[in-house]
Enzyme design. Structure first.
Site, PDB file in Angstrom:
ATOM      1  N   ASP A   1      -5.069   3.218  -5.524  1.00 43.83           N
ATOM      2  CA  ASP A   1      -4.135   2.189  -5.041  1.00 43.83           C
ATOM      3  C   ASP A   1      -2.768   2.785  -4.726  1.00 43.83           C
ATOM      4  O   ASP A   1      -2.127   2.424  -3.735  1.00 43.83           O
ATOM      5  CB  ASP A   1      -3.996   1.052  -6.055  1.00 43.83           C
ATOM      6  CG  ASP A   1      -5.273   0.227  -6.189  1.00 43.83           C
ATOM      7  OD1 ASP A   1      -5.995   0.085  -5.180  1.00 43.83           O
ATOM      8  OD2 ASP A   1      -5.552  -0.254  -7.299  1.00 43.83           O
TER       9      ASP A   1
ATOM     10  N   ASP B   1       0.398  -1.421  -1.434  1.00 46.98           N
ATOM     11  CA  ASP B   1      -1.006  -1.750  -1.200  1.00 46.98           C
ATOM     12  C   ASP B   1      -1.317  -2.947  -2.102  1.00 46.98           C
ATOM     13  O   ASP B   1      -1.554  -2.787  -3.293  1.00 46.98           O
ATOM     14  CB  ASP B   1      -1.897  -0.562  -1.556  1.00 46.98           C
ATOM     15  CG  ASP B   1      -3.366  -0.880  -1.360  1.00 46.98           C
ATOM     16  OD1 ASP B   1      -3.709  -1.527  -0.353  1.00 46.98           O
ATOM     17  OD2 ASP B   1      -4.175  -0.481  -2.220  1.00 46.98           O
TER      18      ASP B   1
ATOM     19  N   GLU C   1       0.517  -3.207   3.578  1.00 43.13           N
ATOM     20  CA  GLU C   1      -0.750  -3.199   4.317  1.00 43.13           C
ATOM     21  C   GLU C   1      -1.138  -4.635   4.653  1.00 43.13           C
ATOM     22  O   GLU C   1      -1.062  -5.529   3.812  1.00 43.13           O
ATOM     23  CB  GLU C   1      -1.838  -2.529   3.479  1.00 43.13           C
ATOM     24  CG  GLU C   1      -3.092  -2.239   4.263  1.00 43.13           C
ATOM     25  CD  GLU C   1      -4.089  -1.423   3.475  1.00 43.13           C
ATOM     26  OE1 GLU C   1      -5.167  -1.970   3.172  1.00 43.13           O
ATOM     27  OE2 GLU C   1      -3.788  -0.257   3.163  1.00 43.13           O
TER      28      GLU C   1
END
Length: 183
Positions: free
Chosen positions: A144, A12, A72
């Site tokens: 996160d 991420d 992502e």
């Protein structure tokens, strides 16, 4: 015959904090391996911060040897400068994976939330709770890290769907769907 274990590293990206999460997939079973956050120094220059992300991702890959890296995709923020910085952090992580020779896959935040929670408008807390449940964790992972683990889980789930079928099975399925004609 036992399924071969695959290791999936989810990332991420973020300039201040890049979450990472590693899971093991063996058939339909998922197991937690590791997770955390790569923190960069706010007082460092942009190139120094990007180097920290790239080096730390490379170190995680060297240590755990994942079969796949999943990142992502960047969404467009209200603030274009933030979007640009996020894209650069993402690029540093992707570059580290590519240099290590690991295949990189990408999913949007919407795809990740749909795969893990069941709807694309899920709150961060919902993602964290579902990651905790799916991986049978004792504690809720940091946001996160949870997002990174959710990204890895999304990829594991996608590998179990049509994407996991052998190419010849997919070809036969397409023929049946088209009324016996090859497309």
């Amino acid at each position: 015959m036992a399924a071969t274990a695959r290791y999936i590293l989810g990332i991420d990206p973020g300039l201040r904090s890049t979450g990472f999460g590693l899971i093991e997939q063996s058939g339909s079973k998922l197991a937690y391996v590791a997770s955390g956050c790569i923190k960069t120094d706010d007082s460092g220059t942009l190139p120094e911060r990007l180097l920290t992300i790239a080096e730390d991702v490379q170190s995680i890959i060297t240590q755990h040897k994942p079969d796949d890296v999943v990142v992502e995709k960047v969404f467009v923020n209200v603030n274009p400068q933030s979007t640009l910085l996020l894209g650069q952090a993402r690029g540093a992580a992707i570059t580290a994976a590519v240099l290590a020779g690991v295949t990189v896959h990408e999913y949007t935040a919407l795809q990740v939330k749909q795969a893990v929670v069941g709807h694309g408008k899920a709150a961060k807390e919902q993602v964290q709770e579902m990651v905790k449940r799916l991986l049978k964790l004792d504690a809720t992972p940091q946001a996160d890290a949870a997002d990174a683990l959710a990204t890895a889980i999304t990829h594991a789930h996608s590998r179990q769907g049509l994407g996991a079928l052998a190419p010849e099975l997919l070809a036969k399925r397409k023929i049946r769907q088209r009324g016996g004609r090859m497309v």
